[in-house]
Design a protein around this motif. Structure first.
Motif, PDB file in Angstrom:
ATOM      1  N   GLU A 276       0.808  -1.223   0.000  1.00 12.48           N
ATOM      2  CA  GLU A 276       0.000   0.000   0.000  1.00 12.48           C
ATOM      3  C   GLU A 276       0.840   1.271   0.000  1.00 12.48           C
ATOM      4  OE1 GLU A 276      -3.795   0.119   2.165  1.00 12.48           O
ATOM      5  OE2 GLU A 276      -3.179  -1.771   3.049  1.00 12.48           O
ATOM      6  N   LYS A 277       2.096   1.155   0.373  1.00 15.08           N
ATOM      7  CA  LYS A 277       2.933   2.355   0.449  1.00 15.08           C
ATOM      8  C   LYS A 277       3.402   2.799  -0.941  1.00 15.08           C
ATOM      9  CE  LYS A 277       5.373   1.054   4.591  1.00 15.08           C
ATOM     10  NZ  LYS A 277       5.631  -0.244   4.169  1.00 15.08           N
ATOM     11  N   THR A 278       3.704   4.085  -1.068  1.00 20.59           N
ATOM     12  CA  THR A 278       4.015   4.581  -2.411  1.00 20.59           C
ATOM     13  C   THR A 278       5.382   4.111  -2.929  1.00 20.59           C
ATOM     14  OG1 THR A 278       4.748   6.669  -1.459  1.00 20.59           O
ATOM     15  CG2 THR A 278       2.504   6.602  -2.337  1.00 20.59           C
ATOM     16  N   GLU A 279       6.173   3.502  -2.056  1.00 19.99           N
ATOM     17  CA  GLU A 279       7.435   2.946  -2.578  1.00 19.99           C
ATOM     18  C   GLU A 279       7.271   1.489  -3.027  1.00 19.99           C
ATOM     19  OE1 GLU A 279       7.009   4.024   0.590  1.00 19.99           O
ATOM     20  OE2 GLU A 279       8.257   2.889   2.008  1.00 19.99           O
ATOM     21  N   ASP A 280       6.068   0.920  -2.815  1.00 14.34           N
ATOM     22  CA  ASP A 280       5.871  -0.502  -3.104  1.00 14.34           C
ATOM     23  C   ASP A 280       5.526  -0.756  -4.575  1.00 14.34           C
ATOM     24  OD1 ASP A 280       6.325  -1.058  -0.434  1.00 14.34           O
ATOM     25  OD2 ASP A 280       4.210  -0.921   0.103  1.00 14.34           O
ATOM     26  N   LEU A 281       6.488  -0.505  -5.426  1.00  8.25           N
ATOM     27  CA  LEU A 281       6.282  -0.728  -6.868  1.00  8.25           C
ATOM     28  C   LEU A 281       7.549  -1.333  -7.444  1.00  8.25           C
ATOM     29  CD1 LEU A 281       4.231  -0.064  -9.223  1.00  8.25           C
ATOM     30  CD2 LEU A 281       5.661   1.936  -9.662  1.00  8.25           C
ATOM     31  N   GLU A 282       7.370  -2.384  -8.223  1.00  5.70           N
ATOM     32  CA  GLU A 282       8.543  -3.057  -8.807  1.00  5.70           C
ATOM     33  C   GLU A 282       8.337  -3.264 -10.294  1.00  5.70           C
ATOM     34  OE1 GLU A 282       8.650  -6.797  -6.773  1.00  5.70           O
ATOM     35  OE2 GLU A 282       9.300  -5.884  -4.881  1.00  5.70           O
ATOM     36  N   LEU A 283       9.432  -3.463 -11.006  1.00  2.88           N
ATOM     37  CA  LEU A 283       9.300  -3.894 -12.399  1.00  2.88           C
ATOM     38  C   LEU A 283       8.676  -5.282 -12.381  1.00  2.88           C
ATOM     39  CD1 LEU A 283      12.731  -2.924 -13.991  1.00  2.88           C
ATOM     40  CD2 LEU A 283      10.515  -1.827 -14.363  1.00  2.88           C
ATOM     41  N   PHE A 284       7.761  -5.529 -13.318  1.00  9.18           N
ATOM     42  CA  PHE A 284       7.131  -6.850 -13.354  1.00  9.18           C
ATOM     43  C   PHE A 284       8.159  -7.894 -13.765  1.00  9.18           C
ATOM     44  CE2 PHE A 284       4.948 -10.268 -15.658  1.00  9.18           C
ATOM     45  CZ  PHE A 284       4.149 -10.737 -14.621  1.00  9.18           C
ATOM     46  N   ASP A 285       8.203  -8.971 -13.003  1.00  8.99           N
ATOM     47  CA  ASP A 285       9.177 -10.019 -13.260  1.00  8.99           C
ATOM     48  C   ASP A 285       8.435 -11.321 -13.597  1.00  8.99           C
ATOM     49  OD1 ASP A 285      11.068 -12.018 -13.114  1.00  8.99           O
ATOM     50  OD2 ASP A 285      12.115 -11.163 -11.388  1.00  8.99           O
ATOM     51  N   ALA A 286       8.391 -11.639 -14.896  1.00 11.87           N
ATOM     52  CA  ALA A 286       7.628 -12.807 -15.348  1.00 11.87           C
ATOM     53  C   ALA A 286       8.174 -14.103 -14.764  1.00 11.87           C
ATOM     54  CB  ALA A 286       7.644 -12.883 -16.867  1.00 11.87           C
ATOM     55  N   ARG A 287       9.480 -14.137 -14.553  1.00 11.61           N
ATOM     56  CA  ARG A 287      10.077 -15.369 -14.026  1.00 11.61           C
ATOM     57  C   ARG A 287       9.618 -15.634 -12.601  1.00 11.61           C
ATOM     58  NH1 ARG A 287      13.717 -17.373 -17.422  1.00 11.61           N
ATOM     59  NH2 ARG A 287      13.841 -16.029 -19.241  1.00 11.61           N
ATOM     60  N   ARG A 288       9.595 -14.539 -11.837  1.00 12.77           N
ATOM     61  CA  ARG A 288       9.147 -14.700 -10.456  1.00 12.77           C
ATOM     62  C   ARG A 288       7.666 -15.086 -10.412  1.00 12.77           C
ATOM     63  NH1 ARG A 288      11.328  -9.950  -7.391  1.00 12.77           N
ATOM     64  NH2 ARG A 288       9.202  -9.273  -7.039  1.00 12.77           N
ATOM     65  N   MET A 289       6.905 -14.488 -11.329  1.00 13.98           N
ATOM     66  CA  MET A 289       5.470 -14.777 -11.373  1.00 13.98           C
ATOM     67  C   MET A 289       5.231 -16.234 -11.766  1.00 13.98           C
ATOM     68  SD  MET A 289       2.422 -13.845 -10.924  1.00 13.98           S
ATOM     69  CE  MET A 289       2.382 -12.078 -10.811  1.00 13.98           C
ATOM     70  N   ALA A 290       5.976 -16.723 -12.750  1.00 16.45           N
ATOM     71  CA  ALA A 290       5.816 -18.116 -13.183  1.00 16.45           C
ATOM     72  C   ALA A 290       6.161 -19.061 -12.036  1.00 16.45           C
ATOM     73  CB  ALA A 290       6.703 -18.402 -14.387  1.00 16.45           C
ATOM     74  N   GLN A 291       7.217 -18.705 -11.338  1.00 17.84           N
ATOM     75  CA  GLN A 291       7.640 -19.492 -10.190  1.00 17.84           C
ATOM     76  C   GLN A 291       6.517 -19.565  -9.168  1.00 17.84           C
ATOM     77  OE1 GLN A 291      11.368 -20.096 -10.411  1.00 17.84           O
ATOM     78  NE2 GLN A 291      10.446 -21.891  -9.453  1.00 17.84           N
ATOM     79  N   ARG A 292       5.885 -18.404  -8.987  1.00 17.54           N
ATOM     80  CA  ARG A 292       4.808 -18.296  -8.013  1.00 17.54           C
ATOM     81  C   ARG A 292       3.600 -19.147  -8.425  1.00 17.54           C
ATOM     82  NH1 ARG A 292       3.716 -12.341  -5.726  1.00 17.54           N
ATOM     83  NH2 ARG A 292       1.594 -12.616  -4.982  1.00 17.54           N
ATOM     84  N   ILE A 293       3.356 -19.179  -9.737  1.00 16.35           N
ATOM     85  CA  ILE A 293       2.212 -19.937 -10.231  1.00 16.35           C
ATOM     86  C   ILE A 293       2.425 -21.441 -10.059  1.00 16.35           C
ATOM     87  CG2 ILE A 293       0.857 -20.538 -12.285  1.00 16.35           C
ATOM     88  CD1 ILE A 293       1.444 -17.668 -13.300  1.00 16.35           C
ATOM     89  N   ILE A 294       3.612 -21.890 -10.444  1.00 17.97           N
ATOM     90  CA  ILE A 294       3.795 -23.347 -10.411  1.00 17.97           C
ATOM     91  C   ILE A 294       4.535 -23.828  -9.165  1.00 17.97           C
ATOM     92  CG2 ILE A 294       3.627 -23.673 -12.897  1.00 17.97           C
ATOM     93  CD1 ILE A 294       6.619 -23.831 -13.045  1.00 17.97           C
ATOM     94  N   GLY A 295       5.137 -22.904  -8.410  1.00 18.69           N
ATOM     95  CA  GLY A 295       5.790 -23.269  -7.160  1.00 18.69           C
ATOM     96  C   GLY A 295       7.103 -23.963  -7.349  1.00 18.69           C
TER      97      GLY A 295
END
Ligand code: GDP
Length: 295
Positions: A276-295
């Motif tokens: 929620e804080k205004t510093e909480d923004l990152e470049l989208f990382d597809a690799r991390r997201m894929a990792q998150r999806i499949i574990g």
């Protein structure tokens, strides 16, 4: 719902583990499970078809059949396909060669537009002088919310006169204000509704032609399920999106929207909101997201 996707993948690969060789039937069983898991995770059916076919093409090669650890190999293929669909390299925000650069933030109410406007401004403080502009005149508290967040983040703010109702006029006026304050980046926080509606789209189209945005960024709450595809599709058809910001990734793992939105809108997910804080923004990382999806 998305946890079951991870669990299911784990089950699939547990079944494949320990096999020296994979038969075509093994691959079919695995793919059936992959398909079912992705559909249950609210991934759009066209995206699912695409992933499954890509996996089949790669998995039916000799490599898998002769591999010592076929489960790991299929796992890697699934992972790589998810990354491919979400876009494997981060895409930075565009900056206009002729200032001002204008970013128009669009999306449903509550998706995180106001917060993300200030997050982006804050991120761009390095090298730019951003101005955030309150063009959400439909939600009474939105103007103040943006003003307060901007002040806290040390970002200049421009908003409507008291009682002003014309969001397009505010967007137009912000240009002169930006010029007077030597701001080279204008971020327009626009109105959102709880659902898609034509009146709002017309206002946004008008704002687009009045302000010639460098980027039109769709803000999508990552907790939105299948609806994310319809939202992305509708905004893209009317406005021509240039990128997506996926918010609230600090919540429960959600992979479906990331996969589906990328495929539906055909534009890159550029940034990820992770708090929620205004510093909480990152470049989208597809690799991390894929990792998150499949574990
Ligand atoms: P808008 O209606 O699209 O302008 O949405 P807001 O910017 O007002 O955000 C709606 C709510 O979501 C607010 O309570 C924000 O603090 C919250 N929010 C926005 N982005 C994030 C995020 O990345 N993570 C979390 N946890 N909350 C967020």
């Amino acid at each position: 719902m998305f946890d079951s996707l991870k669990e299911r993948f784990e089950n699939i690969f547990a079944n494949l583990r320990g096999k020296g060789k994979l038969t075509e039937e093994d691959i079919n069983i695995a793919l059936r499970e992959v398909r079912r898991a992705l559909l249950e995770a609210d991934v759009n059916f066209k995206v699912v078809k695409d992933v499954v076919e890509a996996i089949r093409t790669r998995a039916t090669g000799r490599q898998v059949v002769e591999s010592v650890t076929p489960s790991q190999l299929i796992f890697t293929i699934v992972y790589e396909e998810l990354v491919r669909i979400m876009g494997d390299a981060p895409v930075p925000l565009a900056v206009s060669p002729k200032p001002p650069t204008v970013y128009m933030m669009v999306g449903l109410q509550g998706s995180g537009k106001t917060t993300t406007s200030v997050k982006i401004a804050r991120r761009m403080l390095k090298g730019h002088k951003p101005l955030v502009v309150a063009c959400d005149l439909r939600r009474p508290a939105a103007v103040d919310q943006l003003r307060v967040l901007a002040e806290k983040a040390g970002v200049p703010f421009f908003g409507p006169e008291p009682g002003e109702r014309d969001a397009v006029a505010v967007a137009k006026k912000s240009r002169a204000f930006a010029e007077s304050r030597l701001c080279d980046l204008i971020i327009l926080d626009t109105a959102g509704r709880l659902q898609l509606d034509d009146e709002l789209m017309c206002e946004l189209e008008e704002m687009k032609s009045a302000s010639e945005p460098t980027e039109i960024l769709l803000v999508v709450d990552s907790m939105t399920g299948q609806e994310a595809v319809n939202v992305a599709d509708a905004f893209n058809k009317r406005l021509g999106l240039t990128g997506v910001v996926l918010t609230k990734l600090d919540g429960d793992a959600r992979g479906g929207p990331a996969l589906a939105v990328r495929a539906a809108a055909g534009v890159p997910i550029k940034l990820a909101g992770c708090g929620e804080k205004t510093e909480d923004l990152e470049l989208f990382d597809a690799r991390r997201m894929a990792q998150r999806i499949i574990g």
